[in-house]
Design a protein around this motif. Structure first.
Motif, PDB file in Angstrom:
ATOM      1  N   LEU A 223     -41.893  18.306   4.756  1.00  0.00           N
ATOM      2  CA  LEU A 223     -41.571  19.494   5.538  1.00  0.00           C
ATOM      3  C   LEU A 223     -41.010  20.597   4.650  1.00  0.00           C
ATOM      4  O   LEU A 223     -41.400  21.766   4.756  1.00  0.00           O
ATOM      5  CB  LEU A 223     -40.568  19.133   6.641  1.00  0.00           C
ATOM      6  CG  LEU A 223     -40.107  20.293   7.530  1.00  0.00           C
ATOM      7  CD1 LEU A 223     -41.289  20.895   8.278  1.00  0.00           C
ATOM      8  CD2 LEU A 223     -39.043  19.803   8.525  1.00  0.00           C
ATOM      9  N   VAL A 224     -40.088  20.219   3.760  1.00  0.00           N
ATOM     10  CA  VAL A 224     -39.507  21.208   2.843  1.00  0.00           C
ATOM     11  C   VAL A 224     -40.585  21.803   1.941  1.00  0.00           C
ATOM     12  O   VAL A 224     -40.636  23.013   1.724  1.00  0.00           O
ATOM     13  CB  VAL A 224     -38.394  20.559   1.998  1.00  0.00           C
ATOM     14  CG1 VAL A 224     -37.955  21.485   0.865  1.00  0.00           C
ATOM     15  CG2 VAL A 224     -37.204  20.212   2.873  1.00  0.00           C
ATOM     16  N   ALA A 225     -41.467  20.943   1.417  1.00  0.00           N
ATOM     17  CA  ALA A 225     -42.538  21.432   0.545  1.00  0.00           C
ATOM     18  C   ALA A 225     -43.465  22.371   1.296  1.00  0.00           C
ATOM     19  O   ALA A 225     -43.867  23.426   0.773  1.00  0.00           O
ATOM     20  CB  ALA A 225     -43.322  20.247  -0.014  1.00  0.00           C
TER      21      ALA A 225
ATOM     22  N   ALA B  68     -43.918  26.343   0.429  1.00  0.00           N
ATOM     23  CA  ALA B  68     -45.228  26.897   0.096  1.00  0.00           C
ATOM     24  C   ALA B  68     -45.609  28.021   1.050  1.00  0.00           C
ATOM     25  O   ALA B  68     -46.174  29.049   0.632  1.00  0.00           O
ATOM     26  CB  ALA B  68     -46.275  25.792   0.135  1.00  0.00           C
ATOM     27  N   ALA B  69     -45.307  27.860   2.330  1.00  0.00           N
ATOM     28  CA  ALA B  69     -45.623  28.904   3.312  1.00  0.00           C
ATOM     29  C   ALA B  69     -44.819  30.175   3.030  1.00  0.00           C
ATOM     30  O   ALA B  69     -45.342  31.296   3.153  1.00  0.00           O
ATOM     31  CB  ALA B  69     -45.342  28.397   4.721  1.00  0.00           C
ATOM     32  N   ARG B  70     -43.552  30.009   2.643  1.00  0.00           N
ATOM     33  CA  ARG B  70     -42.734  31.180   2.330  1.00  0.00           C
ATOM     34  C   ARG B  70     -43.264  31.905   1.105  1.00  0.00           C
ATOM     35  O   ARG B  70     -43.320  33.143   1.072  1.00  0.00           O
ATOM     36  CB  ARG B  70     -41.283  30.743   2.104  1.00  0.00           C
ATOM     37  CG  ARG B  70     -40.340  31.931   1.885  1.00  0.00           C
ATOM     38  CD  ARG B  70     -38.901  31.491   1.778  1.00  0.00           C
ATOM     39  NE  ARG B  70     -38.655  30.718   0.560  1.00  0.00           N
ATOM     40  CZ  ARG B  70     -38.409  29.425   0.537  1.00  0.00           C
ATOM     41  NH1 ARG B  70     -38.393  28.736   1.662  1.00  0.00           N
ATOM     42  NH2 ARG B  70     -38.188  28.801  -0.605  1.00  0.00           N
TER      43      ARG B  70
ATOM     44  N   ALA C 101     -46.360  33.890   2.098  1.00  0.00           N
ATOM     45  CA  ALA C 101     -46.021  35.099   2.856  1.00  0.00           C
ATOM     46  C   ALA C 101     -45.452  36.183   1.938  1.00  0.00           C
ATOM     47  O   ALA C 101     -45.811  37.363   2.053  1.00  0.00           O
ATOM     48  CB  ALA C 101     -45.022  34.753   3.958  1.00  0.00           C
ATOM     49  N   GLU C 102     -44.565  35.785   1.024  1.00  0.00           N
ATOM     50  CA  GLU C 102     -43.989  36.761   0.100  1.00  0.00           C
ATOM     51  C   GLU C 102     -45.059  37.355  -0.817  1.00  0.00           C
ATOM     52  O   GLU C 102     -45.030  38.558  -1.132  1.00  0.00           O
ATOM     53  CB  GLU C 102     -42.887  36.101  -0.723  1.00  0.00           C
ATOM     54  CG  GLU C 102     -41.663  35.714   0.085  1.00  0.00           C
ATOM     55  CD  GLU C 102     -40.644  34.954  -0.736  1.00  0.00           C
ATOM     56  OE1 GLU C 102     -40.953  34.631  -1.913  1.00  0.00           O
ATOM     57  OE2 GLU C 102     -39.542  34.683  -0.218  1.00  0.00           O
ATOM     58  N   LEU C 103     -46.007  36.520  -1.235  1.00  0.00           N
ATOM     59  CA  LEU C 103     -47.070  36.993  -2.113  1.00  0.00           C
ATOM     60  C   LEU C 103     -47.983  37.980  -1.393  1.00  0.00           C
ATOM     61  O   LEU C 103     -48.381  39.000  -1.965  1.00  0.00           O
ATOM     62  CB  LEU C 103     -47.877  35.806  -2.639  1.00  0.00           C
ATOM     63  CG  LEU C 103     -48.960  36.121  -3.677  1.00  0.00           C
ATOM     64  CD1 LEU C 103     -48.365  36.847  -4.877  1.00  0.00           C
ATOM     65  CD2 LEU C 103     -49.654  34.836  -4.115  1.00  0.00           C
TER      66      LEU C 103
ATOM     67  N   ALA D  60     -38.822  25.853  -8.597  1.00  0.00           N
ATOM     68  CA  ALA D  60     -38.264  26.095  -7.270  1.00  0.00           C
ATOM     69  C   ALA D  60     -38.546  24.929  -6.328  1.00  0.00           C
ATOM     70  O   ALA D  60     -37.691  24.540  -5.523  1.00  0.00           O
ATOM     71  CB  ALA D  60     -38.836  27.389  -6.696  1.00  0.00           C
ATOM     72  N   MET D  61     -39.747  24.365  -6.422  1.00  0.00           N
ATOM     73  CA  MET D  61     -40.082  23.222  -5.573  1.00  0.00           C
ATOM     74  C   MET D  61     -39.214  22.020  -5.930  1.00  0.00           C
ATOM     75  O   MET D  61     -38.725  21.308  -5.039  1.00  0.00           O
ATOM     76  CB  MET D  61     -41.556  22.868  -5.737  1.00  0.00           C
ATOM     77  CG  MET D  61     -42.027  21.732  -4.849  1.00  0.00           C
ATOM     78  SD  MET D  61     -41.993  22.141  -3.089  1.00  0.00           S
ATOM     79  CE  MET D  61     -43.478  23.152  -2.965  1.00  0.00           C
ATOM     80  N   ALA D  62     -39.002  21.791  -7.224  1.00  0.00           N
ATOM     81  CA  ALA D  62     -38.154  20.671  -7.639  1.00  0.00           C
ATOM     82  C   ALA D  62     -36.726  20.862  -7.145  1.00  0.00           C
ATOM     83  O   ALA D  62     -36.099  19.919  -6.653  1.00  0.00           O
ATOM     84  CB  ALA D  62     -38.171  20.537  -9.160  1.00  0.00           C
ATOM     85  N   GLY D  63     -36.196  22.077  -7.255  1.00  0.00           N
ATOM     86  CA  GLY D  63     -34.843  22.335  -6.792  1.00  0.00           C
ATOM     87  C   GLY D  63     -34.701  22.215  -5.290  1.00  0.00           C
ATOM     88  O   GLY D  63     -33.653  21.794  -4.787  1.00  0.00           O
ATOM     89  N   ALA D  64     -35.762  22.596  -4.547  1.00  0.00           N
ATOM     90  CA  ALA D  64     -35.712  22.507  -3.089  1.00  0.00           C
ATOM     91  C   ALA D  64     -35.762  21.065  -2.610  1.00  0.00           C
ATOM     92  O   ALA D  64     -35.065  20.683  -1.666  1.00  0.00           O
ATOM     93  CB  ALA D  64     -36.870  23.303  -2.478  1.00  0.00           C
ATOM     94  N   LEU D  65     -36.589  20.248  -3.265  1.00  0.00           N
ATOM     95  CA  LEU D  65     -36.739  18.845  -2.840  1.00  0.00           C
ATOM     96  C   LEU D  65     -35.632  17.952  -3.369  1.00  0.00           C
ATOM     97  O   LEU D  65     -35.211  17.017  -2.688  1.00  0.00           O
ATOM     98  CB  LEU D  65     -38.096  18.312  -3.305  1.00  0.00           C
ATOM     99  CG  LEU D  65     -39.332  18.869  -2.604  1.00  0.00           C
ATOM    100  CD1 LEU D  65     -40.594  18.349  -3.274  1.00  0.00           C
ATOM    101  CD2 LEU D  65     -39.328  18.501  -1.126  1.00  0.00           C
TER     102      LEU D  65
END
Length: 296
Positions: A98-100, A104-106, A109-111, A177-182
């Motif tokens: 879910l976090v991943a 990725a969706a955020r 959207a930002e891009l 960023a993905m590593a830090g989030a997970l």
């Protein structure tokens, strides 16, 4: 399952934690490559371990359903996964997915928003320069940057941002960023990776401009022009700018034409081996080979 099931993610997490705290005596380009590889492989290892443990726990709960999944996805010792292990593994894997997905969706959207805004300067007096990757990307500048910086300073800014685009630094920072989030213990590693990427772009700009001190002054000017709640000095100190400026005021770092590739390949071999063990790639390859032989 055995203790070896948890060994690869444990080793990867320990390696990532160590690299997040121990500075590497390498050129920023090699530091960024090594740290990004570690981040990406750790994410895959952690999620992969969770997925395979969840599959085997499901097989423990419903042995008849085990026939519906490939044999290589099941642990070789056929031992059941106990509830105190299987339940947390399934919950953490679902939360990680879910976090991943949300991360990725955020990013997407930002891009999309940045690619729309890159068509014209941002209407703000704050000096902003952002590298927007992709086919319809470019360097996004603000009115404050265009008005408040000289032609020479803008040249430094553009060289810095085009370095990000040329080397696809967004992929490096995305892995961090993905590593830090997970995995919260890897947030220092993500921060160190972001600093390495910025330092890489700084060195490219300094090489293109030919004046390291001038590049350092431009970076400091851009940082001090931002109005954070705690004031400009706080922005200067907390954004890694101090270390970047100090590095630029020093001599250019060695390119590490030998040690850089060797350390990078060594790290890649270790992390890819652990990731391969986590994903049961050896079992998958053996199963695929047996399938090919059966067709003959």
């Amino acid at each position: 399952m055995t203790w070896f099931t948890l060994a690869p993610p444990a080793v990867m997490l320990a390696l990532g934690t160590l690299l997040g705290r121990a500075p590497l005596p390498l050129h920023p380009s090699w530091t960024a490559r090594l740290l990004a590889t570690t981040c990406a492989m750790t994410v895959v290892t952690a999620l992969g371990t969770g997925v395979f443990m969840s599959i085997n726990y499901a097989a423990t709960l419903a042995p008849a359903a085990a026939a519906l999944v490939p044999e290589w996805t099941l642990f070789g010792d056929d031992r059941p996964v106990p509830h105190p292990v299987g339940v947390p593994a399934a919950l953490l894997t679902a939360a990680g997915a879910l976090v991943a997905g949300r991360t990725a969706a955020r990013w997407a959207a930002e891009l999309r928003t940045a690619r729309i805004q890159v068509r014209e300067p941002l209407e703000t007096d704050v000096p902003i320069a952002v590298a927007v990757p992709g086919r319809h990307g470019g360097v996004l500048l603000s009115r404050g940057m265009l008005r408040g910086f000289t032609a020479g300073e803008l040249h430094v800014v553009l060289q810095h941002e085009t370095s990000h685009l040329r080397h696809r630094h967004h992929r490096y920072t995305a892995s961090g960023a993905m590593a830090g989030a997970l995995l919260p213990p890897l947030r220092p590693l993500s921060e160190r990776l972001r600093l390495a990427v910025e330092r890489w772009a700084d060195e490219d700009a300094a090489e293109a401009v030919g004046d390291r001190a001038f590049v350092a002054r431009t970076i400091a000017k851009a940082a001090l022009a931002h109005p954070p709640a705690a004031g400009p000095p706080a922005a200067f100190a907390e954004s890694g700018v101090v270390r970047r400026v100090e590095a630029l005021l020093d001599s250019a770092p060695d390119r590490n034409t030998v040690t850089g590739p060797l350390l990078f390949m060594g790290n890649g071999f270790v992390t890819s081996s652990l990731t391969g063990a986590t994903l049961h790639l050896d079992h998958a390859a053996a199963a695929f080979l047996l399938y090919l032989l059966s067709l003959r």
